[in-house]
Design a protein around this motif. Structure first.
Motif, PDB file in Angstrom:
ATOM      1  N   GLY A 297      20.342  32.945  72.918  1.00 52.70           N
ATOM      2  CA  GLY A 297      20.595  34.012  71.961  1.00 52.70           C
ATOM      3  C   GLY A 297      20.677  33.489  70.533  1.00 52.70           C
ATOM      4  N   MET A 298      21.393  32.397  70.336  1.00 55.08           N
ATOM      5  CA  MET A 298      21.479  31.815  68.990  1.00 55.08           C
ATOM      6  C   MET A 298      20.120  31.329  68.519  1.00 55.08           C
ATOM      7  N   ALA A 299      19.396  30.663  69.421  1.00 55.67           N
ATOM      8  CA  ALA A 299      18.069  30.163  69.051  1.00 55.67           C
ATOM      9  C   ALA A 299      17.150  31.326  68.683  1.00 55.67           C
ATOM     10  N   THR A 300      17.231  32.416  69.447  1.00 54.84           N
ATOM     11  CA  THR A 300      16.396  33.579  69.130  1.00 54.84           C
ATOM     12  C   THR A 300      16.800  34.162  67.776  1.00 54.84           C
ATOM     13  N   GLY A 301      18.104  34.184  67.520  1.00 50.47           N
ATOM     14  CA  GLY A 301      18.581  34.671  66.229  1.00 50.47           C
ATOM     15  C   GLY A 301      17.952  33.900  65.080  1.00 50.47           C
ATOM     16  N   ALA A 302      17.952  32.569  65.184  1.00 48.90           N
ATOM     17  CA  ALA A 302      17.368  31.742  64.121  1.00 48.90           C
ATOM     18  C   ALA A 302      15.851  31.915  64.074  1.00 48.90           C
ATOM     19  N   ASP A 303      15.245  32.015  65.261  1.00 50.21           N
ATOM     20  CA  ASP A 303      13.804  32.217  65.371  1.00 50.21           C
ATOM     21  C   ASP A 303      13.417  33.514  64.656  1.00 50.21           C
ATOM     22  N   TRP A 304      14.241  34.527  64.848  1.00 50.69           N
ATOM     23  CA  TRP A 304      13.973  35.860  64.347  1.00 50.69           C
ATOM     24  C   TRP A 304      14.204  35.974  62.846  1.00 50.69           C
ATOM     25  N   MET A 305      15.362  35.473  62.368  1.00 48.73           N
ATOM     26  CA  MET A 305      15.711  35.707  60.970  1.00 48.73           C
ATOM     27  C   MET A 305      14.999  34.705  60.078  1.00 48.73           C
ATOM     28  N   SER A 306      14.072  35.230  59.300  1.00 51.27           N
ATOM     29  CA  SER A 306      13.212  34.384  58.496  1.00 51.27           C
ATOM     30  C   SER A 306      13.877  34.091  57.159  1.00 51.27           C
ATOM     31  N   GLY A 307      13.227  33.256  56.380  1.00 53.53           N
ATOM     32  CA  GLY A 307      13.697  32.984  55.028  1.00 53.53           C
ATOM     33  C   GLY A 307      13.824  34.285  54.253  1.00 53.53           C
ATOM     34  N   ALA A 308      12.873  35.190  54.466  1.00 53.90           N
ATOM     35  CA  ALA A 308      12.881  36.459  53.737  1.00 53.90           C
ATOM     36  C   ALA A 308      14.037  37.350  54.174  1.00 53.90           C
ATOM     37  N   SER A 309      14.368  37.357  55.490  1.00 54.86           N
ATOM     38  CA  SER A 309      15.536  38.135  55.933  1.00 54.86           C
ATOM     39  C   SER A 309      16.780  37.616  55.261  1.00 54.86           C
TER      40      SER A 309
ATOM     41  N   LEU B 157      21.079  34.867  46.417  1.00 57.92           N
ATOM     42  CA  LEU B 157      21.171  33.549  45.767  1.00 57.92           C
ATOM     43  C   LEU B 157      22.226  33.528  44.664  1.00 57.92           C
ATOM     44  N   ALA B 158      22.410  34.647  43.968  1.00 57.80           N
ATOM     45  CA  ALA B 158      23.338  34.642  42.835  1.00 57.80           C
ATOM     46  C   ALA B 158      24.744  35.102  43.199  1.00 57.80           C
TER      47      ALA B 158
ATOM     48  N   VAL C 247      17.186  35.664  52.506  1.00 56.80           N
ATOM     49  CA  VAL C 247      17.272  35.743  51.056  1.00 56.80           C
ATOM     50  C   VAL C 247      16.983  37.155  50.545  1.00 56.80           C
ATOM     51  N   GLY C 248      16.030  37.861  51.192  1.00 54.22           N
ATOM     52  CA  GLY C 248      15.542  39.090  50.592  1.00 54.22           C
ATOM     53  C   GLY C 248      16.114  40.398  51.119  1.00 54.22           C
ATOM     54  N   MET C 249      16.682  40.361  52.338  1.00 52.79           N
ATOM     55  CA  MET C 249      17.118  41.606  52.972  1.00 52.79           C
ATOM     56  C   MET C 249      18.161  42.365  52.150  1.00 52.79           C
TER      57      MET C 249
ATOM     58  N   ALA D  78      21.071  25.898  51.707  1.00 50.20           N
ATOM     59  CA  ALA D  78      20.894  25.261  53.022  1.00 50.20           C
ATOM     60  C   ALA D  78      20.684  26.323  54.101  1.00 50.20           C
ATOM     61  N   GLY D  79      21.390  27.444  53.970  1.00 46.48           N
ATOM     62  CA  GLY D  79      21.237  28.539  54.928  1.00 46.48           C
ATOM     63  C   GLY D  79      19.846  29.147  54.874  1.00 46.48           C
ATOM     64  N   GLY D  80      19.358  29.417  53.667  1.00 44.60           N
ATOM     65  CA  GLY D  80      18.009  29.974  53.502  1.00 44.60           C
ATOM     66  C   GLY D  80      16.958  29.015  54.037  1.00 44.60           C
ATOM     67  N   PHE D  81      17.191  27.721  53.791  1.00 50.80           N
ATOM     68  CA  PHE D  81      16.271  26.694  54.259  1.00 50.80           C
ATOM     69  C   PHE D  81      16.254  26.657  55.792  1.00 50.80           C
ATOM     70  N   ALA D  82      17.432  26.743  56.403  1.00 50.58           N
ATOM     71  CA  ALA D  82      17.529  26.751  57.870  1.00 50.58           C
ATOM     72  C   ALA D  82      16.814  27.972  58.442  1.00 50.58           C
ATOM     73  N   ALA D  83      17.000  29.123  57.777  1.00 50.05           N
ATOM     74  CA  ALA D  83      16.365  30.351  58.266  1.00 50.05           C
ATOM     75  C   ALA D  83      14.845  30.228  58.229  1.00 50.05           C
TER      76      ALA D  83
END
Lengths: 592, 89
Positions: A85-97, A391-392, A99-101, A409-414
Motif C-alpha cells: 500500500g505504501m509503495a503504491t502510494g508513492a508509485d501513484w503520487m507524482s511530483g506534480a501531485s 513550495l512557499a 507540488v502542484g495539487m 526532498a518530499g517532492g523529489f521522492a514523489a
C-alpha cells in the motif's frame, strides 16, 4: 533459492526496519534544524537532504539486487499488503501531485476537487473489478494478462502500444520534475540536473527490478508524507491553535468567504461549478477514475502480493495512504488562500511579506502587476504559479529553511518513485512481452534479465534526453495518460474477467477503436489536423477525452465479440479459475 | 493440489460475487457522482462547529473516507464469500 530464509526474516522484520528508518529520518530533520540555528548555511541543508535521501534509495536498490526473474518482475510475490500500500502510494503520487495539487485547488476552488475525487475513487474499481483477479492470473505485466486472456500476440501488442503512449510522456514529466527540484536546491544547471535525477532512478530500478523499486518506494512514501504534512500542521497550529489542518480548514474556508465578500471577489472559492461546467466536472472525475484503474504501473503493483486476499487488502491500504495526502491538499490550498487574502491582498505593494519577493522577482513564480497604479495590491493583480503554494508554504508560515529543504526532498521522492514505477512498466513490457514472449521464447533467465536491464537504461536515457530539452508539449500531454489508458485498456481488462464471452476479435477492435477515438479528440482539440483545432464535442474539454473513448471501446468490444465465435474452452476454463482465489496462479511462476 | 470445486459451487460463488460487485459499485457511483450533483444545494448547508459547507466537505473529504471504508468492507465481504464456498486460499 538460496536466500529464502534471509528473505522471510527480512519480511518479518519490515515493520521494525521501516520504523527505525522513519526515526532516523526525523532525527536528521531535527539535527539539521539545530544546525540551522547554529548558523549552518541554507545551501548545505539543501545539499544534505538531496545527497542523504538519494544515498538511502541507492543503498536499498543495491541491497535488493537480484538475479531471479520472479524477483525482478514481481518482487517474488511476497510484499505484505500494508507495505505494498505504501509503495503504491508513492508509485501513484507524482511530483506534480505533490507540488502542484494544492496549487490547482487554490486556483480552481471547489472545481479542483474533481482531481481529489478522481484520483482516489478509482481504487474502488481496482479493488472490486481487477486487482484480485489479475493477481490470481499471475502475469508479470498488464500486456501479459491481455495476451494470455485474448489468446495471442495481437492483443498483447496493442496493449503495449497503449501502455507506452500513456506511460512515456508521464515518465518524461517525472524526470523533468526531478531536474527542476535538483537544480533549484543545488545550483546544478537544469540540463545536467536531469541526469542526476536519472541516476537516482536507475540505481533503484535497474539492479533490483520490482523488488528494488518496492522497498525504495516504501522509503520514499515515508519521506513524502512527512514532508507534506509537517508544514501544513504547523500552519494550522499557528492560525487556529489546533494541529489537525484537515478539520480546522472548515473555519478557514468560512473566513475566506467573508474576506472574498469584503474584497468584492465575485467567484467565491467554495462555490461549485464556477470554473468547470457540471458536465466537465463529472466527465473529468469519470476519466480520472477509470484511468486510475487502467494505468499499468499501478495495476502491476498488485501482482506483488503473496495472495489474492492480500491483493484486495492491499488496494485498501494503498487508498488509505493516498488519502492521507489527498485529504490534506484542500487544507493546504485553503490555508495558503487565507494567508494571501488576509496578509497580501489589500496591502501596500511596497510593504508585502518577504516571501512574495523571494518567489517573485527573478524566480518569476509570483508576478505582481499594479494595473490601476494605486500602489495597493488587488486580488486580480497577483499572479501565482500553481507550484508556489506547496513550495512557499514553509516561508508563508515563517518556518525555518530546514522545512523548505524537507519539502524539496518530499517532492523529489514523489517524482523519483513514480518515475521508477513507470520506467519499470515500460521496460518490462518490452523485455518480457516483446522480447521474451514474441521474439525469443527460448531465452534463458540470465539473458532475459540482461535484456530487461539494457532496455530499462535505454528507455530512461531517452526520457531524460527528452526532458532536458524542456518539452512544453510533452509536459502538457501528461494529463492525457488517464484518458488514453482508460480508452485503450479498461474495457478489455474488466470484460476479460467479468464476461467470459469476450474474445480476441472483440478485444482487438474494442481497444483500437476506443484508443483511436480518444487520441483523435486529444490531438484534434489541441492542435487539429492542419486547419487548426477541431471544435469540442458537447463542450467536453480536452482532458476528458476518455468520455468518448471508453464507451466506444465497450460497445465495439461487446458487439464484435458477439458477432464472432466464443473464446476456446481452454480460455473459458482459465477464466473460471481466475474467478476463485483457490489454487496457484494461472501462469505458473517457474522456479528460475 | 487442493480439491477443485464443482461446477455448481463455482456458479453459486460467482453469483454472490457478482451481487457484491454491484452493491459496491452502486455505493461507489453514489459517492463519486450522484451526491456531487447536489453540490449547489449542499452549499447552502453548513456543518456545525467545523464550518464546512456540506457540498465542499463531501467532495473534499467525505467521499474519500467512504471510498477507503468501502474497499475494506468489500474485502471482508468477499473473503467471507470465498470462505463460505470453500474456494479461499
Amino acid at each position: 533459492m538460496g536466500n529464502g530464509t534471509k528473505d522471510s526474516d527480512f519480511i518479518k522484520n519490515l515493520p521494525k526496519i521501516y520504523a527505525l528508518y522513519t526515526g532516523a529520518f526525523l532525527g536528521v530533520v531535527i539535527v539539521l534544524a539545530i544546525l540551522e540555528q547554529l548558523g549552518f548555511p541554507d545551501r548545505y541543508i539543501g545539499y544534505t537532504f538531496m545527497v542523504l535521501t538519494v544515498s538511502v534509495y541507492a543503498g536499498i536498490g543495491i541491497l535488493s539486487r537480484t538475479v531471479e526473474v520472479n524477483q525482478y518482475y514481481v518482487a517474488g510475490r511476497q510484499v505484505p499488503p500494508v507495505f505494498n500500500g505504501m509503495a503504491t502510494g508513492a508509485d501513484w503520487m507524482s511530483g506534480a501531485s505533490f507540488v502542484g495539487m494544492a496549487g490547482s485547488l487554490y486556483v480552481l476552488g471547489f472545481d479542483g476537487l474533481a482531481f481529489v475525487l478522481g484520483w482516489t475513487g478509482g481504487y474502488v474499481l481496482v479493488a472490486v473489478l481487477l486487482a484480485p483477479y489479475l493477481r490470481k492470473f499471475g502475469a508479470y505485466t498488464v500486456p501479459d494478462f491481455l495476451g494470455e486472456r485474448y489468446d495471442g500476440n495481437a492483443v498483447r501488442l496493442i496493449g503495449i502500444v497503449v501502455l507506452f503512449s500513456c506511460s512515456f510522456t508521464y515518465v518524461t514529466a517525472q524526470i523533468y520534475a526531478t531536474g527542476i527540484i535538483t537544480s533549484r536546491f543545488t545550483d546544478i544547471p537544469f540540463e545536467y540536473a536531469v541526469y542526476f535525477g536519472l541516476i537516482g532512478i536507475l540505481v533503484c530500478s535497474m539492479l533490483g527490478g520490482m523488488r528494488g523499486v518496492t522497498w525504495t518506494q516504501v522509503a520514499q512514501y515515508i519521506i513524502l508524507i512527512v514532508a507534506y504534512l509537517l508544514p501544513v500542521v504547523i500552519l494550522s497550529t499557528r492560525i487556529t491553535g489546533v494541529p489537525i489542518p484537515q478539520l480546522t480548514y472548515g473555519t478557514i474556508l468560512e473566513r475566506i468567504t467573508d474576506l472574498e465578500m469584503q474584497l468584492g471577489i465575485e467567484q467565491l472559492y467554495v462555490q461549485p461549478f464556477t470554473n468547470y461546467t457540471p458536465t466537465n466536472f463529472f466527465a473529468l472525475i469519470f476519466c480520472l477514475m477509470l484511468g486510475t484503474a487502467s494505468l499499468p504501473h499501478i495495476l502491476m503493483r498488485f501482482f506483488t502480493t503473496p495472495s489474492v486476499k492480500a491483493a484486495r487488502a492491499s488496494v485498501g491500504w494503498s487508498l488509505f495512504f493516498i488519502f492521507l495526502l489527498y485529504f490534506t491538499a484542500p487544507a493546504y490550498a485553503a490555508f495558503a488562500r487565507y494567508e494571501i487574502l488576509s496578509e497580501v491582498v489589500g496591502k501596500s505593494i511596497s510593504a508585502l511579506p518577504s516571501w512574495v519577493d523571494t518567489w517573485g522577482g527573478n524566480v518569476g513564480l509570483i508576478k505582481i502587476n499594479d494595473a490601476n497604479g494605486d500602489g495597493i495590491l488587488q486580488f486580480a493583480e497577483l499572479m501565482i504559479n500553481r507550484d508556489v503554494i506547496v513550495l512557499a508554504t514553509p516561508e508563508i508560515a515563517g518556518l525555518p529553511y530546514v522545512i523548505a529543504g524537507l519539502t524539496a526532498a518530499g517532492g523529489f521522492a514523489a517524482a523519483l518513485s513514480t518515475a521508477d514505477g513507470l520506467l519499470l512498466a515500460i521496460a518490462n513490457a518490452f523485455s518480457h512481452d516483446v522480447y521474451y514472449k514474441m521474439i525469443n521464447p527460448k531465452a534463458n533467465p540470465r539473458l532475459r534479465l540482461i535484456i530487461a536491464r539494457t532496455i530499462l537504461i535505454f528507455v530512461a536515457l531517452f526520457a531524460a534526453a527528452l526532458a532536458s530539452t524542456r518539452p512544453t508539449d510533452i509536459l502538457s500531454m501528461v494529463a492525457w495518460a488517464f484518458s488514453l489508458a482508460a480508452s485503450g485498456l479498461f474495457a478489455p481488462l474488466v470484460l476479460g474477467v467479468w464476461w467470459k464471452r469476450a474474445n480476441k476479435t472483440g478485444a482487438v477492435l474494442g481497444m483500437l477503436s476506443g484508443f483511436i477515438i480518444c487520441l483523435y479528440y486529444l490531438i484534434g482539440t489541441r492542435w487539429g489536423f492542419g486547419n487548426g483545432p477541431i471544435g469540442t464535442w458537447f463542450g467536453i474539454s480536452n482532458i476528458s477525452a476518455g468520455v468518448f473513448g471508453i464507451p466506444v471501446s465497450f460497445v465495439v468490444m461487446i458487439v464484435a465479440s458477439l458477432a464472432t465465435p466464443p473464446p476456446p474452452q481452454r480460455i473459458q476454463d482459465m477464466i473460471d479459475n481466475v474467478r476463485i482465489p483457490r489454487g496457484g496462479t494461472i501462469i505458473e511462476d517457474k522456479a528460475e | 493440489m487442493q480439491e477443485q470445486p464443482t461446477k455448481e459451487v463455482r456458479e453459486e460463488h460467482w453469483k454472490k460475487t457478482k451481487s457484491l460487485m454491484i452493491v459496491a459499485l452502486v455505493i461507489w457511483f453514489i459517492f463519486s457522482f450522484l451526491i456531487h450533483g447536489f453540490a449547489l444545494a449542499f452549499s447552502e448547508i453548513t456543518i456545525p462547529i467545523l464550518g464546512f459547507k456540506l457540498g465542499y466537505y463531501m467532495a473534499g473529504q467525505g467521499s474519500l473516507i467512504v471510498f477507503v471504508i468501502l474497499i475494506f468492507w468489500f474485502s471482508a465481504k468477499q473473503n467471507a464469500i470465498d470462505e463460505e464456498f470453500g474456494v479461499s486460499e
